[in-house]
Design a protein around this motif. Structure first.
Motif, short mmCIF file in Angstrom:
data_model
loop_
_atom_site.label_atom_id
_atom_site.label_comp_id
_atom_site.label_asym_id
_atom_site.label_seq_id
_atom_site.Cartn_x
_atom_site.Cartn_y
_atom_site.Cartn_z
N GLY A 1 0.81 -1.20 0.00
CA GLY A 1 0.00 0.00 0.00
C GLY A 1 0.85 1.26 0.00
N VAL A 2 1.93 1.24 0.76
CA VAL A 2 2.82 2.40 0.79
C VAL A 2 3.51 2.59 -0.55
N VAL A 3 3.94 1.49 -1.15
CA VAL A 3 4.60 1.58 -2.46
C VAL A 3 3.62 2.12 -3.50
N GLU A 4 2.38 1.67 -3.44
CA GLU A 4 1.37 2.16 -4.37
C GLU A 4 1.16 3.66 -4.21
N ALA A 5 1.12 4.12 -2.95
CA ALA A 5 0.94 5.56 -2.71
C ALA A 5 2.08 6.36 -3.33
N CYS A 6 3.30 5.82 -3.25
CA CYS A 6 4.44 6.51 -3.85
C CYS A 6 4.33 6.51 -5.39
N HIS A 9 1.75 9.12 -6.65
CA HIS A 9 1.92 10.53 -6.32
C HIS A 9 2.21 11.36 -7.56
N HIS A 85 -3.87 -5.14 -3.94
CA HIS A 85 -2.51 -4.69 -4.27
C HIS A 85 -1.80 -5.71 -5.16
N CYS A 123 14.74 11.42 -3.70
CA CYS A 123 13.73 10.50 -3.15
C CYS A 123 13.43 9.34 -4.10
N LEU A 127 13.82 5.37 -2.99
CA LEU A 127 12.72 4.41 -2.95
C LEU A 127 13.09 3.13 -3.68
#
Length: 263
Positions: A1-6, A9, A85, A123, A127
């Protein structure tokens, strides 16, 4: 989920697709057209999605039979969270998520606005680098009831190596088998198997396992067994089981399998 948010963006509209609700799927599909590794992930995800749809269309009466045979079936059972995901998850399991993200970072101008996270010169590469570690792991085992205790610490691995490895060095006159267990002279391997089993049981009793939980452990704790003997350093550990607390202390020599002629 965090990777998807990145990944999502400040994704460009063209990259996300004007009419597609699944923007991650649109991004992977577009990257897959110019990057072969991402293209392979697209094919695997499509196969998984077809299997999930096929399972949904199965009659209700056949579902229990599928569950009973799920251990031998190659068709994976995906949870709703995994399906949500599925793109990032599949790339992670296939150990290529870091490569795909690095490719996206290298070609960020095609997919992202200038202010996007992945378009940032610092950044974005960070990542991709952070994903190298997770992509090196094997995601092949399901969690069991005692999965909290199945990941041995570095100390436990060292102890296992020492205790299990001692019986292979019986020719050394200065060393005895760990735990003071003497190997009987036998033509078969029964004594070796018995030694290995007892060594494993001993190590597991010192550390976290499915029956006991290690609350505290400290090395080089001095204990004086008798008044006329000097203090002996050892390993002190406090364990919690379902109905009791147990305090254990083991001499360092016994832990290391170097008792020699000590009593």
């Amino acid at each position: 989920g965090v990777v998807e948010a990145c990944l999502l963006h400040m994704l460009k509209r063209r990259a996300a697709g004007f009419l597609r609700t699944d923007k991650v799927a649109a991004l992977f599909t577009k990257v897959g057209k110019t990057y072969a590794i991402a293209g392979d992930i697209c094919k695997k995800v499509q196969e998984l999605q077809q299997q999930v749809e096929g399972r949904k269309n199965q009659p209700n009466g056949q579902e229990p039979l599928r569950r009973q045979g799920s251990t031998t079936s190659k068709t994976p059972v995906l949870t709703p969270q995994a399906i949500k995901h599925i793109w990032v998850r599949t790339a992670l399991i296939e150990k290529v998520l870091d490569k795909i993200v690095q490719y996206i970072v290298d070609n960020c101008s095609k997919y992202y606005e200038k202010e996007a996270l992945l378009a940032d010169p610092v950044c974005g590469p960070i990542l991709a680098s952070l994903l190298v570690g997770p992509c090196a792991l094997e995601y092949t085992k399901l969690k069991t009831a005692d999965h909290y205790w199945t990941d041995p610490s570095a100390d436990e691995l060292v102890q296992r190596h020492r205790i299990h490895g001692v019986h292979g060095r019986q020719d050394s006159p200065s060393k005895r088998p760990a735990l003071g267990i003497r190997k009987r002279h036998s033509s078969g391997s029964t004594s070796e198997d018995r030694f290995a089993a007892s060594a494993r049981e001993y190590v597991e009793s010192l550390h976290q396992n499915s029956r006991t939980h290690l609350l505290y452990g400290k090395n080089n704790v001095l204990v004086q067994p008798k008044d006329d003997l000097e203090a002996i350093p050892g390993y002190l550990s406090l364990h919690q089981s379902a109905d009791s607390l147990t305090l254990k202390w083991t001499p360092n020599q016994l832990m290391n399998g170097t008792l020699g002629d000590s009593e």
